[in-house]
Design an enzyme around this catalytic site. Structure first.
Site, PDB file in Angstrom:
ATOM      1  N   HIS B 238       0.820  -1.202   0.000  1.00 31.06           N
ATOM      2  CA  HIS B 238       0.000   0.000   0.000  1.00 31.06           C
ATOM      3  C   HIS B 238       0.861   1.263   0.000  1.00 31.06           C
ATOM      4  CE1 HIS B 238      -3.815   2.057   0.936  1.00 31.06           C
ATOM      5  NE2 HIS B 238      -3.035   2.928   1.552  1.00 31.06           N
ATOM      6  N   GLU B 299      -7.646   8.224  -4.572  1.00 33.29           N
ATOM      7  CA  GLU B 299      -7.223   7.115  -3.709  1.00 33.29           C
ATOM      8  C   GLU B 299      -8.113   5.899  -3.960  1.00 33.29           C
ATOM      9  OE1 GLU B 299      -5.342   5.773  -1.701  1.00 33.29           O
ATOM     10  OE2 GLU B 299      -4.107   7.246  -0.665  1.00 33.29           O
ATOM     11  N   HIS B 301      -9.851   2.702  -1.849  1.00 27.88           N
ATOM     12  CA  HIS B 301     -10.166   2.306  -0.479  1.00 27.88           C
ATOM     13  C   HIS B 301     -11.034   1.064  -0.541  1.00 27.88           C
ATOM     14  CE1 HIS B 301     -10.811   3.636   3.857  1.00 27.88           C
ATOM     15  NE2 HIS B 301      -9.546   3.755   3.641  1.00 27.88           N
ATOM     16  N   ASN B 302     -10.461   0.010  -1.120  1.00 33.93           N
ATOM     17  CA  ASN B 302     -11.257  -1.145  -1.502  1.00 33.93           C
ATOM     18  C   ASN B 302     -11.590  -2.077  -0.349  1.00 33.93           C
ATOM     19  OD1 ASN B 302     -10.945  -0.050  -4.005  1.00 33.93           O
ATOM     20  ND2 ASN B 302      -9.265  -1.389  -4.587  1.00 33.93           N
ATOM     21  N   GLU B 526      -5.118   3.799  12.665  1.00 36.38           N
ATOM     22  CA  GLU B 526      -5.529   4.637  11.536  1.00 36.38           C
ATOM     23  C   GLU B 526      -6.779   5.423  11.885  1.00 36.38           C
ATOM     24  OE1 GLU B 526      -5.410   2.239   7.988  1.00 36.38           O
ATOM     25  OE2 GLU B 526      -3.312   1.753   8.345  1.00 36.38           O
ATOM     26  N   GLN B 528      -9.195   8.264  12.215  1.00 35.63           N
ATOM     27  CA  GLN B 528      -9.356   9.261  11.146  1.00 35.63           C
ATOM     28  C   GLN B 528      -9.184  10.681  11.677  1.00 35.63           C
ATOM     29  OE1 GLN B 528     -10.195   8.280   7.739  1.00 35.63           O
ATOM     30  NE2 GLN B 528      -9.177   6.581   8.749  1.00 35.63           N
ATOM     31  N   GLY B 753      -0.813   9.120  -8.709  1.00 40.51           N
ATOM     32  CA  GLY B 753      -1.433   7.829  -8.963  1.00 40.51           C
ATOM     33  C   GLY B 753      -1.420   6.976  -7.722  1.00 40.51           C
ATOM     34  N   SER B 756      -3.630  -0.555  -6.153  1.00 39.76           N
ATOM     35  CA  SER B 756      -4.157  -1.524  -5.200  1.00 39.76           C
ATOM     36  C   SER B 756      -4.102  -2.846  -5.936  1.00 39.76           C
ATOM     37  CB  SER B 756      -5.594  -1.127  -4.842  1.00 39.76           C
ATOM     38  OG  SER B 756      -6.259  -2.183  -4.193  1.00 39.76           O
TER      39      SER B 756
END
Lengths: 266, 970
Positions: B238, B299, B301-302, B526, B528, B753, B756
């Site tokens: 990532h 981004e 964010h899958n 992480e 937010q 760019g 993922s």
């Protein structure tokens, strides 16, 4: 001529303060934006201005209900000052979330003084979701100083909680009898909108905006601050093809009217 | 912290707010409606309640006051106050309650506490919940279906059925000690190294683990758990793009760093003067006007969105907005974009793999997540796409983009030794632990339970507050550098900012949401809505006071140093002391094999005569073409007052715009256009051509609304199947080659760019990949907003001109897919001709020769014509006999093939000559006229091949994704 002085209120989650400020600045007003913390600490700051503007957004995330937390804070610390401000000739403009806060505060429609009596609610849209779309509005009262000689106009809405509900049938009757309804949603034929989506939220009597006893307080769900320029209109490429959009959009007049009124009367 | 009480012990209460009799319970009505459409029968009279459980100082009267003055609206609501020990049951009903699990962000807790304080009521431990009261005796089965099946997401929420007691206030989590832990790495054998990586969710392979081992052997010590975690975070796919920067052997070619030798190479060779900052900051930066630059980042964010669509998508958008805020010294986010790929929204329940949520539920969660975050931030979401394919069922894709506006002099930044490390914004909790490493692993049906820590819930209001005060601090020059806390949390943020100098932090100083976090959790959380700034000591007091004045936490947690080490302490003990050089440059280059995928693709059989109209309606109704109004209307696309071309245009607001145009500086007509391109189905046929098609489409979108193709920057976002599979990697090499060729031909540099590359999911024993999904986003300059163009037909008797050449290839087309074929060959963008077509169309629009412009994409000419016609409420009469063609396309292909670089233009008769002059030397034809007859009629070789009423075409387009059954007519 008095140069209008406008206080634009900011708070956590208010997000239309920049364009609302621009709406007034374009008309020559001196605009100061102030965080609610400052105003709560120094309520008298408000009395140094001619116009209080409550922009749209999601104050405190609209947690609990739209405008509820902000209105609670203002109602506790600012109610008397606000009332004095309006009585002494001040103007108040609440757009979308600002309107929701004014309603929770009881400043609109303000049938029964004092501030603090909530008579109507702006609650969940019948569609139960946030929607962004342009609506047609009819001017239902010319008493409100923000309206001036505006005719029917088109503006965008963007909200999840804009359905007006009255506390009682008598409140509803008085809204009309005492000329408190400023804007109504219209359908494609220019008639009062009865159905979704022309009435985008299911508001009682298609009410989109209210004023108070003085005509100097305006609350409305649609956003004139998103229609300041001709190129904001969804059909400018059709209606003004080849000529470019007009400089001013349909929302600009409301700010101009307020500033003109201040210049002439204060 | 909320749970410290003052004076006498607080009283726990539950405040339940219901809808007043005679008022409409909108939530209940919506739920009943949605349930009915899903075939679930709910008893009549369902009602909903909202509740807050909390500890209040004082007695029940205080709680009643809080309810009356704040929580219950006197017009709409009734309320009751109960003790948690009292049963909430109501006679002859059953009750479902949904609440967030302990420790999961509850944004309303903070606002309610604040408003209560204004009322003079002191409360703590606020927990909000929702109750559903069903009359009669609905079955357990129904309640179960409704609970975790519909109303709650098990990962973050808890459901209670017919509870005997009320909800307790938020529990206080235990404060457990976390002693310094050392991992015996030096003596580990290979098997142990692999076990360490797996058990710690480090996502490092054996070669990487050995490299780490060698490093600590050379330092003659074992690492702490924190050091190992920090390396894993920093070295994650990532963060490091190991595949794209590695060595690849592909069919006799040797690629050393695909990223550098294709995508970045094009940017450097093109050397366009409008590029200000590329590939180095959180976003790419290009020039805009004399005073401002634009920043742009998209981004992916899958994986979080697969597990918790609402939180995953919301924080995906929140994260990319922070990228904007962390670009240069901070840009102001002005518009957002979003692109989603989902499984079929109408997938039969029986086809849903175990462990997966239904695509329609994922879609609803994702859309609501983006809506609630973006709208609350006051950033318009103006452009995007939604793409459906069965291979996204278990692995949906969520791309979120953000454009920012930054003063021209504020792009450079650098933390300096002696500057303070200051963390801004939200408190830190266990949210999103292992997001960076988790996103580098394969999803499987136990991912839901294993990785619940990877899920984040955002709080947009906290981020908006931070944004407001951050821009004020920027303009006062109070900090020297900034970055956001994204994947890897503080670990990545502090590590990156101090990369060249060093940094030292004290982790016990980081503000926490609750007790009990270990130093590792604090470092890699992480959570937010946090950013890190480097603050020269002389500005410390002013910065802290500024943030305090608007209630945004700002905390000094350490200092930037000049020892090139990354050091952390926890309550006085050193728990990390890593070499910055090893951390950032020690990662061994990966070496991978790639092969060309073997494909067997065919074109469909020809359509029967007389069925072309039916096929047109089928394509218009296909989910990848059909109106996305249900999605887009829920997004604010007008806040900030810069909207010039909106997502929907025309008198009925049902015409799908190709791109969006925004004029972000109030009072100025300088504007920019956004477009996006994505062609996964063509990727099944030929990934090289697919990438060119994506670039072509993004540029077409931007050009069609008035963007200048000569002043355009593009972004790449790769979402790919597992690239350890050689054929997936081969597809990637082909796509990268096309990125280089396309960027060079169009002179459009890549400026940012993201990739993922692990979008595989396991179903049983089988590992499956998503289709190769390259999203290209284009940002084009528009000199004058008043020259922008929309796609709705304007007036009868105007002429219709087709620009570009029609072709024979059906690979990836709707015509092929709807008939069960992939299509034999994918269309190839003509890189010599395409830039000239774009330039000519742009010049025509810029000179205002064009009344309407629409690009030809899915469904080809017939679909584009239909959309323009019903959007404008005007008919069209076309003849296909003189189209410019490559090869000899038959009627099916003339109507529906998807050859790239084509536009339909509407032109006033008086301007036709001027337009044709503009198009000289390029394939084009005058193919028909606009009519007042509300029909689309198309003739070919002397006969009518399509004759359809606009109302039917519009209904086909609007009906498919009308998820609330509203048929959005306005």
């Amino acid at each position: 001529m008095t140069r209008p002085s406008v206080l634009v209120l900011r708070a956590a989650g208010i997000n239309c303060d920049v364009e609302m400020s621009f709406g007034f600045e374009r008309c020559g007003a001196a605009v100061q934006s102030a965080h609610v913390n400052r105003l709560l600490a120094e309520p008298d700051e408000l009395l140094r201005h001619h116009v209080l503007a409550l922009p749209g957004g999601f104050a405190y995330g609209d947690d609990v209900a739209a405008g509820a937390v902000l209105a609670t804070e203002m109602g506790t610390h600012l109610a008397a000052t606000l009332q004095r401000f309006v009585e002494e000739g001040g103007l108040v403009m609440g757009i979308c979330n600002g309107f929701q806060a004014l309603v929770r505060l009881g400043l609109l429609p303000g049938l029964e003084a004092p501030v603090g009596t909530q008579e109507v609610a702006l609650t969940d849209n019948v569609s139960h979701k946030y929607e962004d779309r342009w609506v047609r509005l009819g001017v239902a009262s010319e008493r409100c100083v923000f309206v001036g000689d505006s005719q029917d106009l088109e503006l965008p809405i963007g909200h999840a909680e804009g359905r007006l509900v009255c506390l009682s049938e008598s409140v509803r009757e008085r809204l009309h009898a005492e000329d408190r309804v400023v804007f109504r949603y219209l359908d494609a034929h220019g008639e009062t909108a009865s159905d979704y989506p022309a009435n985008p939220n299911g508001s009682l009597d298609a009410i989109a905006g209210l004023t108070d006893r003085t005509g100097r307080v305006l609350g409305m769900m649609p956003h004139p601050d998103r229609a300041l320029f001709g190129h904001n209109h969804p059909e400018w490429t059709r209606r003004h093809r080849g000529a470019g959009a007009p400089d001013l959009g349909p929302g600009a007049a409301l700010f101009q009217n307020a500033c003109d009124w201040v210049s002439a009367n204060r | 912290m909320e749970h410290e009480s003052r004076g006498s012990s607080p009283l726990a209460v539950c405040i339940e707010v219901g809808i007043r009799p005679g008022r409409k319970d909108v939530l209940a009505a919506r739920l009943a409606n949605a349930a009915q459409r899903a075939g679930l029968r709910l008893p009549d009279g369902l009602s909903t309640r909202r509740g807050w459980s909390l500890n209040v100082q004082g007695d029940r009267a205080q709680a009643e006051r809080l309810a009356q003055r704040l929580l219950a609206d006197p017009v709409m609501n009734t309320f009751v106050v109960r003790l948690p020990s009292e049963s909430p049951a109501e006679p002859d009903t059953r009750r479902l309650e949904v609440m967030r699990r302990a420790g999961v962000m509850d944004p309303s807790a903070r606002s309610v506490t604040r408003a209560a304080a204004a009322l003079g009521v002191t409360i703590s431990d606020v927990r909000s919940w929702q109750a559903y009261v069903l009359p009669g005796d609905p079955s357990d089965e129904l309640l179960e279906q409704l609970g975790y099946g519909w109303l709650a997401n098990e990962i973050v929420e808890e459901v209670r059925v017919d509870p005997e007691q009320g909800v307790a206030p938020a529990p206080t989590l235990p404060d457990t000690p976390h002693p310094r832990t050392v991992i015996p790495l030096r003596d580990a054998n290979d098997a142990e190294l692999q076990r360490l990586s797996e058990e710690g969710v480090l996502a490092l392979d054996l070669v990487e683990m050995r490299t780490v081992q060698a490093h600590f052997r050379s330092e003659q010590r074992d690492p702490t758990d924190l050091e190992l975690e920090t390396i894993a975070q920093t070295w994650s796919e990532h963060c490091k793009h190991k595949t794209l920067t590695g060595l690849v052997d592909y069919e006799g070619e040797r690629w050393d760093n695909l990223l550098k030798s294709t995508i970045a190479r094009a940017t450097h060779e093109l050397d366009r003067d409008f590029c200000v900052s590329v590939f180095v900051d959180n976003a790419g930066v290009v020039k805009f006007d004399d005073e401002h630059h634009l920043t742009f980042k998209v981004e992916t964010h899958n994986h979080p969105s697969a597990l918790e669509p609402y939180g995953g998508a919301g924080t995906g958008l929140g994260g990319v907005i922070r990228d904007t805020m962390g670009t240069g010294l901070g840009a102001k986010p002005i518009v957002s974009t979003d692109v989603f790929c989902f499984g079929p929204h109408d997938l039969p329940a029986a086809d849903l793999p175990p462990g997966c949520q239904h695509p329609s539920r994922i879609m609803e969660g994702v859309v609501h997540g983006v809506r609630d975050y973006g709208n609350r931030m006051g950033i318009p979401t103006v452009n995007g796409a939604v793409f459906f394919d069965e291979r996204y069922v278990a692995n949906p894709l969520v791309y979120a983009g953000s454009v920012g506006l930054i003063p021209a002099g504020m792009v450079e930044k650098a933390a300096r030794p002696g500057d303070l490390v200051v963390v801004l914004g939200g408190a830190t909790g266990r949210d999103g632990i292992h997001g960076a490493t988790f996103s580098s692993l394969e999803l499987h049906d136990e991912s839901e339970t294993m990785s619940s820590g990877a899920v984040q819930i955002g709080n947009a209001i906290e981020e908006k507050q931070m944004l407001d005060v951050l821009l004020a601090a920027r303009d006062r020059g109070l900090y020297s550098g900034i970055t956001d806390c994204g994947a890897g949390g503080l670990s990545s943020a502090v590590g990156e900012m101090g990369e060249l100098i060093g940094a030292e932090v004290h982790l016990e100083r980081v503000p926490l949401k609750y007790h009990g976090l270990s130093y590792t959790e604090i470092w890699i959380s992480e959570a937010q809505e946090r950013m890190v700034v480097s603050v020269p000591p002389e500005h410390e007091a002013e910065l802290l006071a500024l943030f305090a004045s608007e209630d945004v936490p700002a905390t000094v947690i350490g200092t930037f140093t000049n020892d090139k080490r990354l050091r952390a302490h926890f309550h006085g003990e050193e728990v990390m002391n890593l070499s910055m050089e090893f951390l950032h440059d020690g990662l061994p280059q990966q070496e991978r094999q790639a092969t060309r995928r073997v494909r067997d693709t065919r074109d469909p059989a020809p359509l029967a005569a007389g069925t072309h109209g039916a096929m047109l309606k089928r394509i218009l109704a296909a989910p990848n073409v059909a109106s996305k109004a249900w999605v887009v209307r829920q997004y604010d696309h007008e806040v900030q007052c810069g909207s010039v071309i909106k997502p929907f245009v025309g008198p009925g607001r049902d015409g799908p715009s190709d791109g969006a145009v925004t004029a972000p500086v109030l009072g100025s007509r300088r504007a920019f256009a956004l477009g996006c391109g994505l062609a996964p189905w063509a990727g099944d046929v030929d990934p090289y051509r697919m990438a060119l098609l994506a670039i072509d489409e993004a540029l077409r979108n931007a050009v069609a609304v008035g963007g200048d193709p000569e002043q355009t920057a593009i972004l790449d976002n790769f979402s790919w199947g597992n690239c350890e599979k050689p054929d997936n990697l081969g597809d990637l090499v082909e796509a990268c080659k096309a990125c280089y060729d396309g960027a060079m031909a169009f002179r459009t540099p890549f400026i940012s760019g993201k990739d993922s590359l692990n979008n595989d999911y396991r179903v049983g024993d089988e590992s499956r990949s998503i289709p190769p999904t390259l999203l290209i986003s284009a940002l084009s300059q528009v000199d004058d907003a008043h020259h922008a163009c929309s796609m709705d037909l304007k007036q009868a008797e105007h002429e219709i001109v087709l620009v570009g050449s029609s072709g024979t290839e059906l690979g990836g087309s709707h015509l092929a897919r709807l008939q069960g074929e992939l299509g034999a060959e994918a269309p190839l963008v003509d890189l010599e001709r395409a830039p000239r077509v774009m330039a000519a169309v742009h010049a025509a629009i810029e000179r205002q020769l064009v009344a309407a412009c629409h690009d030809l994409s899915e469904g080809g000419l017939a679909v584009a014509a239909a959309e323009m016609a019903f959007a404008g409420g005007l008919g069209m009469e076309l003849t296909l006999d003189d189209l410019p063609v490559d090869g000899t396309p038959d009627l099916d292909r003339l109507l529906f093939a998807e050859a790239p670089t084509r536009f339909l233009l509407e032109v006033e008769r008086g301007q036709l000559d001027a337009l044709l002059k503009q198009l000289k030397g390029l394939p084009h034809a005058v193919i028909g006229v606009v009519s007042n007859d509300a029909r689309l009629s198309i003739r070919h070789a002397g006969s009518e091949v399509i004759d359809e009423a606009l109302d039917d075409l519009r209904a086909a387009f609007l009906g498919t994704l009308d998820l609330d059954g509203e048929h959005d007519p306005q």
